[in-house]
Write an enzyme that holds these catalytic residues in place. Structure first.
Site, PDB file in Angstrom:
ATOM      1  CG  ASP A 205      -1.905   1.081   1.269  1.00  0.00           C
ATOM      2  OD1 ASP A 205      -2.788   1.051   0.391  1.00  0.00           O
ATOM      3  OD2 ASP A 205      -1.827   1.970   2.135  1.00  0.00           O
ATOM      4  CD  GLU A 280      -1.891   2.567  -3.685  1.00  0.00           C
ATOM      5  OE1 GLU A 280      -2.891   3.185  -4.042  1.00  0.00           O
ATOM      6  OE2 GLU A 280      -1.516   2.535  -2.494  1.00  0.00           O
TER       7      GLU A 280
END
Ligand code: NOJ
Ligand code: CA
Length: 550
Positions: A205, A280
């Site tokens: 993330d 990400e």
């Protein structure tokens, strides 16, 4: 099916297709209206039938759910809402037995404010974990001008210890200080924990956020009227250049360390062939983006997510430029990847304006060189589900009212059939978000040989049957038509595959080279086998064609 290539030297992720599951919305096994891990396990055969190779699960860890699991209170346990650790193990085992790899989300940048590390850190200025997060002095003013992604400033004042703490997202998501070696060691233990549970990789993330400017200097502003490219926000946040908040060059050493752990931890004992790490990373400077591949084989992440096609719009010159830039940027030891949708972006079929465009885009996603990641429901061509103000769940949408930033429309439950709750949860239960158009569902599309599902499934089967479409080379084809994106894929010993996509535009004839070809698939009529002259191929607006050169 999926593991057919396991004995070759090519890593599975290079050949494979990843399917993203948002666990809250896939399948509810216990009738509380919220999807869970046992639900995912019940529906694994859908992934097998579709023909993907791996599933990525958005977070299912212990969490107060302020950001629906991206606020983690225990990295090594499962939230009761999603099940138990045993359910996670059972899902991993079942997936493996069906030939599917399992990728889990890893949230390195921030914890929940309810994580014991933060509770300790917050308890006093002298707590041994104080430096695990960012605590700074400041009087009336916060320590710098950084803004939170989810609205407001990125600092919150803690009255009991009289300092500010940093949160790049919600105030309930304090940022971890990766410059502290104890934090890095603790996070590597989390990686080891999940590898021990048998996972095959991680999606990281906001992977670029973990390294901030060491002095936490102010960010510069863009000139009045200018906006950051590629950001969904239209407010103040998109006028700031977030250079000091993320991507400090020290990050590459930390990811080299993570890669080392992934490539060595119990590899021999488990007979592991390859593990996968995808970051990400919302960086749209290709050179900076490519640095996340490391400086040579095995020195960086397996790959940084390539979100360029989520920023081009349905625009042929922009799409061609994105593909060419990516092909040029990926280093020799790296491998490209493509994404059209995820839980943070409006659905493809909505963004690109029509089902026809979304079908053509699916052809693009599954024939480009690189690992595709497919968001659940995009195989059905789902559109955004309208969400009224009182149905809104996403904290971003709630915090920044009126800007249309809420992500609920793309997170609504998977429609499995046409019964009242679409087979997602029992009839009579209220699902956590409303379900969209019930006529669009897995069961109905299964029975329709020309459905969106049938197209996606055929494309995935085609990919598996042709090395040209997986490991093959990529070469741009000039179709002499501004609205067309065209390219060739080639692997030795196989016929070349030519792909052409008309982005918008009116029907017309395009030139894709010389000689004859067989149409293997059209986005509008899947089962075709016409012979075409490559010099003049009919291509209607918003359609794609895949041709095998003779
Ligand atoms: C990116 C995730 O994809 C998004 O859903 C989340 O809200 C933020 N990171 C914060 O973790
Ligand atoms: Ca449930």
């Amino acid at each position: 099916m999926a593991l057919q290539h396991i004995d070759t030297d090519t890593p599975w992720w290079q050949l494979g297709v990843v399917y993203q599951i948002y666990p809250r919305s896939f399948m509810d096994s216990n009738g509380d209206g919220i999807g869970d891990l046992a639900g995912v396990e019940q529906r694994l055969d859908h992934l097998v039938d579709l023909g993907v190779d791996a599933l990525w699960l958005s977070p299912f860890y212990t969490s107060p759910m302020k950001d629906f699991g991206y606020d983690v209170a225990d990295y090594c346990d499962v939230d009761p809402m999603f099940g138990t650790l045993d359910d996670a193990r059972s899902l991993i085992t079942s997936a493996h037995s069906k030939g599917l790899r399992v990728i889990v989300d890893f949230v390195p940048n921030h914890t929940s404010d309810q994580h014991p590390w933060f509770i300790e850190s917050r308890s006093s200025r002298s707590n041994p974990k104080r430096d695990w997060f960012f605590w700074r002095d400041g009087t009336a003013q916060p320590p710098n001008n950084w803004l939170s992604h989810f609205g407001g400033i990125a600092w919150t004042w803690d009255p009991s210890t009289e300092q500010w703490y940093l949160h790049s997202f919600l105030k309930e998501q304090p940022d971890l200080n990766w410059r502290n070696p104890e934090v890095r060691a603790a996070m590597m233990d989390v990686i080891r924990f999940w590898l021990d549970q048998g996972v095959d990789g991680f999606r990281l993330d906001v992977a670029h956020y973990i390294a901030k400017d060491p002095q936490l200097r102010d960010n510069p502003w863009l000139a009045e009227g200018e906006r950051n490219a590629g950001h969904r926000d239209s407010g103040e946040f998109s006028r700031m250049v977030h250079v000091n908040t993320h991507s400090h060059m020290d990050i590459h050493d930390w990811y080299a360390e993570l890669r080392q752990v992934m490539d060595t931890h119990h590899v021999a004992e488990r007979g592991v062939t390859a593990r996968y790490s995808v970051g990400e990373i919302h960086l749209f400077d290709w050179e900076e983006w490519a640095k996340f591949y490391g400086t040579g084989p095995g020195t960086g992440l397996t790959m940084p997510f390539n979100f360029s096609l989520m920023k081009t719009g349905w625009n042929a010159p922009a799409i061609r430029a994105a593909i060419e830039s990516c092909e040029a940027a990926v280093p020799a030891w790296g491998w490209p990847n493509w994404v059209l949708g995820n839980h943070d972006e409006s659905r493809v079929a909505t963004r690109f304006g029509s089902e026809a465009a979304a079908r053509a885009a699916m052809v693009l996603l599954l024939t480009l060189r690189g690992t595709p990641t497919l968001y659940y429901g995009d195989e059905l061509g789902l559109i955004d589900t309208p969400i009224s103000a009182d149905q809104m769940q996403d904290p971003w949408g709630i915090n920044v009212q009126g800007l249309g930033l809420g992500r609920d429309p793309e997170r609504t439950p998977m429609p499995w059939d046409s019964t009242a709750n679409a087979g997602f949860c029992p009839v009579g239960v209220t699902p956590w978000l409303p379900i969209g158009d019930l006529s669009v569902n897995v069961e109905a599309q299964h029975h329709d040989p020309e459905s969106f599902y049938a197209l996606t499934r055929s494309l995935l089967a085609l990919r598996r049957s042709r090395a040209a479409l997986t490991v093959g080379s990529w070469l741009a084809v000039d179709a002499h038509d501004d609205s067309v994106v065209a390219f060739e894929r080639h692997a030795s010993g196989e016929s070349t595959i030519v792909v052409a996509v008309r982005v918008g535009g009116a029907a017309g004839v395009v030139s894709l080279g010389e000689g004859l070809g067989t149409v293997v698939l059209r986005s509008s009529s899947i089962h075709s086998s016409d012979t075409v002259d490559l010099a003049s191929v009919e291509l209607r607006g918003n359609t794609a064609v895949v041709i095998e050169r003779r």
